[in-house]
Enzyme design. Sequence first.
Site, mmCIF file in Angstrom:
data_model
loop_
_atom_site.group_PDB
_atom_site.id
_atom_site.type_symbol
_atom_site.label_atom_id
_atom_site.label_comp_id
_atom_site.label_asym_id
_atom_site.label_seq_id
_atom_site.Cartn_x
_atom_site.Cartn_y
_atom_site.Cartn_z
ATOM 1 N N ALA A 75 -77.315 -66.561 -81.857
ATOM 2 C CA ALA A 75 -76.606 -67.369 -80.851
ATOM 3 C C ALA A 75 -77.192 -67.079 -79.472
ATOM 4 O O ALA A 75 -77.363 -67.987 -78.653
ATOM 5 C CB ALA A 75 -75.113 -67.057 -80.888
ATOM 6 N N ASN A 145 -64.349 -63.745 -78.016
ATOM 7 C CA ASN A 145 -64.618 -62.684 -78.985
ATOM 8 C C ASN A 145 -63.710 -61.465 -78.841
ATOM 9 O O ASN A 145 -63.480 -60.742 -79.803
ATOM 10 C CB ASN A 145 -66.088 -62.251 -78.908
ATOM 11 C CG ASN A 145 -66.579 -62.065 -77.495
ATOM 12 O OD1 ASN A 145 -66.523 -62.988 -76.682
ATOM 13 N ND2 ASN A 145 -67.037 -60.876 -77.174
ATOM 14 N N GLN A 173 -67.708 -67.417 -82.412
ATOM 15 C CA GLN A 173 -66.483 -66.813 -82.955
ATOM 16 C C GLN A 173 -65.524 -67.850 -83.525
ATOM 17 O O GLN A 173 -64.480 -67.475 -84.074
ATOM 18 C CB GLN A 173 -65.767 -66.004 -81.867
ATOM 19 C CG GLN A 173 -66.503 -64.753 -81.438
ATOM 20 C CD GLN A 173 -66.557 -63.667 -82.509
ATOM 21 O OE1 GLN A 173 -65.839 -63.694 -83.506
ATOM 22 N NE2 GLN A 173 -67.423 -62.689 -82.296
ATOM 23 N N SER A 193 -73.850 -68.482 -84.885
ATOM 24 C CA SER A 193 -74.466 -67.214 -85.267
ATOM 25 C C SER A 193 -74.163 -66.925 -86.737
ATOM 26 O O SER A 193 -73.000 -66.882 -87.131
ATOM 27 C CB SER A 193 -73.885 -66.105 -84.374
ATOM 28 O OG SER A 193 -74.315 -64.849 -84.820
ATOM 29 N N HIS A 195 -74.434 -64.223 -88.662
ATOM 30 C CA HIS A 195 -73.796 -62.979 -89.134
ATOM 31 C C HIS A 195 -72.295 -62.933 -88.869
ATOM 32 O O HIS A 195 -71.608 -62.019 -89.321
ATOM 33 C CB HIS A 195 -74.511 -61.739 -88.573
ATOM 34 C CG HIS A 195 -74.326 -61.487 -87.108
ATOM 35 N ND1 HIS A 195 -73.473 -60.529 -86.625
ATOM 36 C CD2 HIS A 195 -74.910 -62.039 -86.014
ATOM 37 C CE1 HIS A 195 -73.555 -60.499 -85.306
ATOM 38 N NE2 HIS A 195 -74.411 -61.407 -84.910
ATOM 39 N N CYS A 319 -70.647 -52.058 -74.786
ATOM 40 C CA CYS A 319 -71.909 -52.741 -74.522
ATOM 41 C C CYS A 319 -72.916 -52.297 -75.568
ATOM 42 O O CYS A 319 -72.610 -51.477 -76.427
ATOM 43 C CB CYS A 319 -72.386 -52.489 -73.103
ATOM 44 S SG CYS A 319 -72.752 -50.775 -72.773
HETATM 45 N N1 PLP Z 1 -71.178 -65.472 -78.430
HETATM 46 C C1 PLP Z 1 -70.105 -64.830 -78.892
HETATM 47 C C2 PLP Z 1 -68.748 -65.360 -78.554
HETATM 48 C C3 PLP Z 1 -70.236 -63.682 -79.673
HETATM 49 O O1 PLP Z 1 -69.158 -63.038 -80.103
HETATM 50 C C4 PLP Z 1 -71.538 -63.218 -79.963
HETATM 51 C C5 PLP Z 1 -71.736 -61.985 -80.744
HETATM 52 O O2 PLP Z 1 -70.975 -61.051 -80.664
HETATM 53 C C6 PLP Z 1 -72.627 -63.933 -79.471
HETATM 54 C C7 PLP Z 1 -72.414 -65.049 -78.708
HETATM 55 C C8 PLP Z 1 -74.025 -63.496 -79.749
HETATM 56 O O3 PLP Z 1 -74.361 -63.756 -81.089
HETATM 57 P P1 PLP Z 1 -75.715 -63.220 -81.726
HETATM 58 O O4 PLP Z 1 -75.416 -61.850 -82.251
HETATM 59 O O5 PLP Z 1 -76.034 -64.172 -82.830
HETATM 60 O O6 PLP Z 1 -76.733 -63.222 -80.658
#
Ligand code: PLP
Length: 375
Positions: A75, A145, A173, A193, A195, A319
């Site tokens: 993502a 998230n 999410q 995303s 995973h 982080c």
């Molecule tokens: N956006 C949100 C709301 C997320 O929770 C996350 C991952 O925690 C991401 C973006 C980033 O996803 P990726 O791990 O595929 O880069």
Amino acid sequence: MINSNTSTYLDYNATVPILSKIKKSMLDFMEWGPVNASSVHFYGRKGKNVIERARENIAKLINTKNENIIFTSSATESINLLFSNFDTIIVSSIEHLAVLISSKSDQIIPVDKDGVIDLDYLEILLKKNTKIKKNILISVMWVNNETGVIQPIEDVVKLSKKYGCLVHCDAAQALGKIKVDLEKVDLDFLTLSGHKIGAPSGIGALVNNKNFNLNPQLLGGGQEKGMRAGTENIIGILGFGEAAAMFRAMSEHSNEKVKFLRNYLSDKIKLVSPQTIVFGNDVERVNNTLLIASPDIPGDLALMKLDINSFSVSSGSACSSGKISQSHVLKAMGYDSLASNSIRLSLPPNDIILASDNLITTKELDRLAQCWSNI
Ligand code: PLP
């Protein structure tokens, strides 16, 4: 009873373990043969088929056309790729860092105490910016998230269209937890995303829902119709496609058990520790997420104590280095003094995934609540 060989995993918003059926499909394919989808021979053709089937499964899950899906590594990459095409990006204050940092935006939509974006303020920003600028993108996440709060994305789209702006939604999410339907919500761009729905990490997608002309960031061999060069992560793409097919087969309403357990845990925690604050309790929230904080308990201490007691949870504000920083989400919601204290407990996204995790029981949640009250 504490078993030092295992830990109850309550961090599904960080990542969903690779689902066993998906693992098997990926292993079978890895054993099947050498695949570079750019090759013109038998193996290459098979690879191309795998990619196109995955694209179709993902497109069907979100109700878009196959050709609108561009595979990326994450993502985060999808967001960076999209944002590199816009001069001005208006974002909300509670976005994931992938949005906040890559947008470099100083046009920020605030949120209220429950973590819901302020649509009136969005309109002020739209009025102000559209008077003086062109090529403006609005970026608001579907589900936060940390809090799990669902944003009024349909209203964001309607308002932004009124001012002629394009809209992107980070649905990392939301996918698998609520219905993401691009026929109902007229978004221009969406990021996903793998995973977060049981595929491996390292695979994501940018959905270019109206097929706009975008400039790529990665240049080279012309893969993904020139939008993202580099030999495809075919195993990841296969896993993402299989996960999408599985989630499509699971009913939207098949997360009642997850909801029951989340609410059970929330009630237990409030009972044994009445000073605990539950965020986003009074607004629409996804069923698997519980964000809590206590004024007396620093997040790093809570995380450590819960870990020692075999609970794998997350600080709302961790982080990438694993250190606890202040949660920009809680700060944006006006909880400055609790911004280092939050703990996120996230259950599986739905009942079927929950069924494969036999550690999450009411008895175990009782133990967690007790542990929290003893920190
Ligand atoms: N956006 C949100 C709301 C997320 O929770 C996350 C991952 O925690 C991401 C973006 C980033 O996803 P990726 O791990 O595929 O880069």
